[in-house]
Design a protein around this motif. Structure first.
Motif, PDB file in Angstrom:
ATOM      1  N   ALA A 135       0.866  -0.971  -0.243  1.00 31.25           N
ATOM      2  CA  ALA A 135       0.112  -0.073   0.068  1.00 31.25           C
ATOM      3  C   ALA A 135       0.996   1.263   0.018  1.00 31.25           C
ATOM      4  CB  ALA A 135      -0.933  -0.118   1.244  1.00 31.25           C
ATOM      5  N   CYS A 136       1.902   1.280   0.839  1.00 30.98           N
ATOM      6  CA  CYS A 136       2.935   2.452   0.950  1.00 30.98           C
ATOM      7  C   CYS A 136       3.694   2.497  -0.382  1.00 30.98           C
ATOM      8  CB  CYS A 136       3.860   2.278   2.042  1.00 30.98           C
ATOM      9  SG  CYS A 136       4.844   3.633   2.508  1.00 30.98           S
ATOM     10  N   TYR A 137       3.907   1.293  -0.884  1.00 34.37           N
ATOM     11  CA  TYR A 137       4.669   1.351  -2.362  1.00 34.37           C
ATOM     12  C   TYR A 137       3.726   2.173  -3.250  1.00 34.37           C
ATOM     13  CZ  TYR A 137       6.693   0.139  -6.857  1.00 34.37           C
ATOM     14  OH  TYR A 137       7.254  -0.018  -8.076  1.00 34.37           O
ATOM     15  N   LEU A 138       2.514   1.542  -3.580  1.00 33.38           N
ATOM     16  CA  LEU A 138       1.599   2.181  -4.432  1.00 33.38           C
ATOM     17  C   LEU A 138       1.365   3.795  -4.182  1.00 33.38           C
ATOM     18  CD1 LEU A 138      -1.036  -0.721  -4.407  1.00 33.38           C
ATOM     19  CD2 LEU A 138       0.499  -0.286  -6.456  1.00 33.38           C
ATOM     20  N   ARG A 139       1.184   4.105  -3.037  1.00 32.85           N
ATOM     21  CA  ARG A 139       0.949   5.615  -2.703  1.00 32.85           C
ATOM     22  C   ARG A 139       2.108   6.499  -2.996  1.00 32.85           C
ATOM     23  NH1 ARG A 139      -4.045   6.416  -0.758  1.00 32.85           N
ATOM     24  NH2 ARG A 139      -5.089   4.822   0.424  1.00 32.85           N
ATOM     25  N   VAL A 140       3.172   5.980  -2.751  1.00 28.83           N
ATOM     26  CA  VAL A 140       4.405   6.642  -2.883  1.00 28.83           C
ATOM     27  C   VAL A 140       4.851   6.802  -4.563  1.00 28.83           C
ATOM     28  CG1 VAL A 140       6.958   6.736  -2.925  1.00 28.83           C
ATOM     29  CG2 VAL A 140       5.419   6.085  -0.737  1.00 28.83           C
ATOM     30  N   GLN A 141       4.467   5.794  -5.229  1.00 21.82           N
ATOM     31  CA  GLN A 141       4.464   5.649  -6.701  1.00 21.82           C
ATOM     32  C   GLN A 141       3.695   6.584  -7.297  1.00 21.82           C
ATOM     33  OE1 GLN A 141       7.201   4.154  -8.489  1.00 21.82           O
ATOM     34  NE2 GLN A 141       8.059   3.887  -6.562  1.00 21.82           N
ATOM     35  N   ALA A 142       2.445   6.729  -6.927  1.00 21.22           N
ATOM     36  CA  ALA A 142       1.563   7.495  -7.493  1.00 21.22           C
ATOM     37  C   ALA A 142       1.949   9.083  -7.326  1.00 21.22           C
ATOM     38  CB  ALA A 142       0.089   7.292  -6.705  1.00 21.22           C
ATOM     39  N   TRP A 143       2.443   9.338  -5.901  1.00 22.04           N
ATOM     40  CA  TRP A 143       2.750  10.551  -5.768  1.00 22.04           C
ATOM     41  C   TRP A 143       3.807  11.098  -6.612  1.00 22.04           C
ATOM     42  CZ3 TRP A 143       6.290  11.451  -0.683  1.00 22.04           C
ATOM     43  CH2 TRP A 143       6.721  13.070  -0.581  1.00 22.04           C
ATOM     44  N   TRP A 144       4.830  10.012  -7.049  1.00 18.43           N
ATOM     45  CA  TRP A 144       6.328  10.608  -7.646  1.00 18.43           C
ATOM     46  C   TRP A 144       5.695  10.661  -9.393  1.00 18.43           C
ATOM     47  CZ3 TRP A 144      10.165   6.661  -5.666  1.00 18.43           C
ATOM     48  CH2 TRP A 144      10.606   7.054  -4.370  1.00 18.43           C
ATOM     49  N   ALA A 145       4.477   9.927  -9.537  1.00 19.58           N
ATOM     50  CA  ALA A 145       4.369   9.872 -11.115  1.00 19.58           C
ATOM     51  C   ALA A 145       3.491  11.103 -11.103  1.00 19.58           C
ATOM     52  CB  ALA A 145       3.238   8.769 -11.219  1.00 19.58           C
ATOM     53  N   GLY A 146       2.581  11.554 -10.097  1.00 23.51           N
ATOM     54  CA  GLY A 146       2.210  13.046 -10.391  1.00 23.51           C
ATOM     55  C   GLY A 146       2.980  14.048 -10.358  1.00 23.51           C
ATOM     56  N   ASN A 147       4.069  13.958  -9.803  1.00 25.68           N
ATOM     57  CA  ASN A 147       5.280  15.103  -9.874  1.00 25.68           C
ATOM     58  C   ASN A 147       6.300  14.997 -10.841  1.00 25.68           C
ATOM     59  OD1 ASN A 147       4.294  16.608  -7.554  1.00 25.68           O
ATOM     60  ND2 ASN A 147       5.937  15.462  -6.187  1.00 25.68           N
ATOM     61  N   GLU A 148       5.900  13.782 -11.696  1.00 28.13           N
ATOM     62  CA  GLU A 148       6.907  13.560 -12.826  1.00 28.13           C
ATOM     63  C   GLU A 148       7.050  14.730 -13.721  1.00 28.13           C
ATOM     64  OE1 GLU A 148      10.443  11.386 -13.776  1.00 28.13           O
ATOM     65  OE2 GLU A 148       8.743  11.020 -12.153  1.00 28.13           O
ATOM     66  N   PRO A 149       5.806  15.279 -14.165  1.00 27.14           N
ATOM     67  CA  PRO A 149       6.146  16.537 -15.212  1.00 27.14           C
ATOM     68  C   PRO A 149       6.878  17.676 -14.863  1.00 27.14           C
ATOM     69  CG  PRO A 149       3.817  15.627 -14.994  1.00 27.14           C
ATOM     70  CD  PRO A 149       4.585  15.135 -13.842  1.00 27.14           C
ATOM     71  N   PHE A 150       6.980  17.821 -13.367  1.00 27.76           N
ATOM     72  CA  PHE A 150       7.479  18.781 -12.772  1.00 27.76           C
ATOM     73  C   PHE A 150       8.871  18.728 -12.634  1.00 27.76           C
ATOM     74  CE2 PHE A 150       2.988  18.592 -11.396  1.00 27.76           C
ATOM     75  CZ  PHE A 150       2.654  19.426 -12.441  1.00 27.76           C
ATOM     76  N   ARG A 151       9.452  17.666 -12.838  1.00 34.17           N
ATOM     77  CA  ARG A 151      10.888  17.603 -12.642  1.00 34.17           C
ATOM     78  C   ARG A 151      11.641  18.129 -13.863  1.00 34.17           C
ATOM     79  NH1 ARG A 151      10.384  14.221  -8.395  1.00 34.17           N
ATOM     80  NH2 ARG A 151       8.548  12.458  -8.510  1.00 34.17           N
ATOM     81  N   ARG A 152      11.099  18.627 -14.752  1.00 29.68           N
ATOM     82  CA  ARG A 152      11.526  19.444 -15.878  1.00 29.68           C
ATOM     83  C   ARG A 152      11.388  20.654 -15.559  1.00 29.68           C
ATOM     84  NH1 ARG A 152       8.621  15.451 -18.551  1.00 29.68           N
ATOM     85  NH2 ARG A 152       6.722  16.978 -19.164  1.00 29.68           N
ATOM     86  N   THR A 153      12.553  21.603 -15.758  1.00 32.61           N
ATOM     87  CA  THR A 153      12.315  22.994 -14.968  1.00 32.61           C
ATOM     88  C   THR A 153      11.433  23.913 -15.970  1.00 32.61           C
ATOM     89  OG1 THR A 153      14.239  23.442 -16.672  1.00 32.61           O
ATOM     90  CG2 THR A 153      14.682  22.956 -14.231  1.00 32.61           C
ATOM     91  N   GLU A 154      11.118  23.486 -17.242  1.00 29.73           N
ATOM     92  CA  GLU A 154      10.358  24.245 -18.123  1.00 29.73           C
ATOM     93  C   GLU A 154       8.666  24.250 -17.921  1.00 29.73           C
ATOM     94  OE1 GLU A 154      10.718  20.499 -20.344  1.00 29.73           O
ATOM     95  OE2 GLU A 154      12.109  21.799 -19.097  1.00 29.73           O
ATOM     96  N   VAL A 155       8.771  23.358 -16.950  1.00 27.53           N
ATOM     97  CA  VAL A 155       7.172  23.076 -16.762  1.00 27.53           C
ATOM     98  C   VAL A 155       6.565  23.642 -15.459  1.00 27.53           C
ATOM     99  CG1 VAL A 155       5.199  21.007 -16.286  1.00 27.53           C
ATOM    100  CG2 VAL A 155       7.281  20.618 -17.980  1.00 27.53           C
ATOM    101  N   PRO A 156       5.650  24.531 -15.403  1.00 22.56           N
ATOM    102  CA  PRO A 156       5.438  25.368 -14.240  1.00 22.56           C
ATOM    103  C   PRO A 156       4.664  24.434 -13.048  1.00 22.56           C
ATOM    104  CG  PRO A 156       3.869  25.956 -15.972  1.00 22.56           C
ATOM    105  CD  PRO A 156       4.944  25.037 -16.718  1.00 22.56           C
TER     106      PRO A 156
END
Length: 303
Positions: free
Chosen positions: A193-214
């Protein structure tokens, strides 16, 4: 990084083949990290623990799926079955006779075996024979079933079967798929359960790891994504330093700045202090955006 052989696995629901690349060794050289705990390491690839079956669409826990074989070593695994009699039923003599026909055991041996029901009455039986034996026992009134297992045949063919080579690689789930997996309750443990929640968090943040994405605040994201991050923040323990750091970051991103700062009141062990100070400073400034950690604060990737 030294790659290992491709491992071929079967979907537990439909049997469709998939594969993943194994790793003989790797290291964290050149890795960089983010405040949400995500670490990108070119020499230590992040392999998904859960994926979707390309055939039936079901969720598959990769490392729990049945291994069919390996591509480079071409070892062959073969499915066999155990036959279990849960209850012998009212026609005990008929059931005993059918078991004796197959096993060639004495009447006394079969009688003693059935007295321990539920009991395994046959092992290493191939599928067609297993189905016939179960049907025969059921026809005699017994409650019987078959349980799949896998044996290593020790065979090394000249080359892997073509269907192994054509099996697609497992892929990471998207944020939407991870949230769907959480909603479906596919987790089998707290760690799942913790793995799924962390992975969903990271996946939601993935676009913002690129500096040009607000940055898009969590208040403007989907209700399911927000609820997942809130639930994760509540689930993470403050007794574990890694979880405490991630809890503070989740609260900061949710713009719960006071709560995030409060998590740091007890302090953190050596090795976590710099990352904690960096995240705490962002919370004190009322900054919720995901940030890349400075070089000295990049944690070692955990697997």
């Amino acid at each position: 990084m030294i790659p290992g052989p491709d491992i071929v696995i079967a979907c537990p629901a439909c049997g469709a083949l998939h594969r993943y690349a194994s790793l003989r060794s790797g290291n964290s050289f050149g890795a960089w990290g983010w405040t949400d705990g995500r670490v990108v390491s070119p020499l230590l690839p992040d392999r998904p623990r859960i994926t979707r079956c390309h055939a039936c669409g079901g969720f598959v826990w990769v490392y729990r799926a049945e291994e069919v074989g390996t591509l480079t070593e071409a070892r062959v695994f073969e499915p066999v079955y155990e036959i279990i009699v849960e209850h012998e039923g009212p026609r005990r003599v008929d059931v005993m006779a059918r078991l004796r026909d197959r096993s060639k055991q004495s009447f006394a041996e079969v009688k003693e075996l059935l007295a321990r029901a539920p009991v395994v009455v046959a092992r290493d039986v191939f599928e067609d024979e297993a189905r016939r034996l179960v049907q025969s026992l059921q026809d005699a009134g017994a409650s019987a079933s078959m349980r799949r297992q896998v044996i290593d045949t020790g065979k090394t063919p000249e080359g892997p079967p073509p269907e192994w080579k054509s099996a697609p690689y497992v892929t990471h789930l998207s944020e939407r798929e991870l949230l769907a997996a959480i909603a479906e309750g596919v987790a089998e443990s707290w760690e799942d359960a913790c793995y799924l929640r962390v992975q969903a968090w990271w996946a939601g943040n993935e676009p913002f790891r690129r500096t040009e994405v607000p940055w898009v605040p969590w208040a403007e994201r989907s209700p399911e994504a927000r609820e997942n991050l809130r639930a994760l923040a509540a689930q993470l323990s403050e007794r574990d330093p890694v979880e405490r750091l991630m809890k503070a970051e989740a609260l900061r991103e949710l713009e719960c700045f006071d709560e995030a700062r409060a998590v740091f009141q007890a302090g953190l062990p050596k090795g976590f202090e710099q990352a904690a100070a960096f995240i705490r400073a962002l919370a004190e400034q009322g900054i919720a955006e995901l940030r890349q950690l400075p070089p000295t604060e990049r944690p070692e990737p955990s697997r």
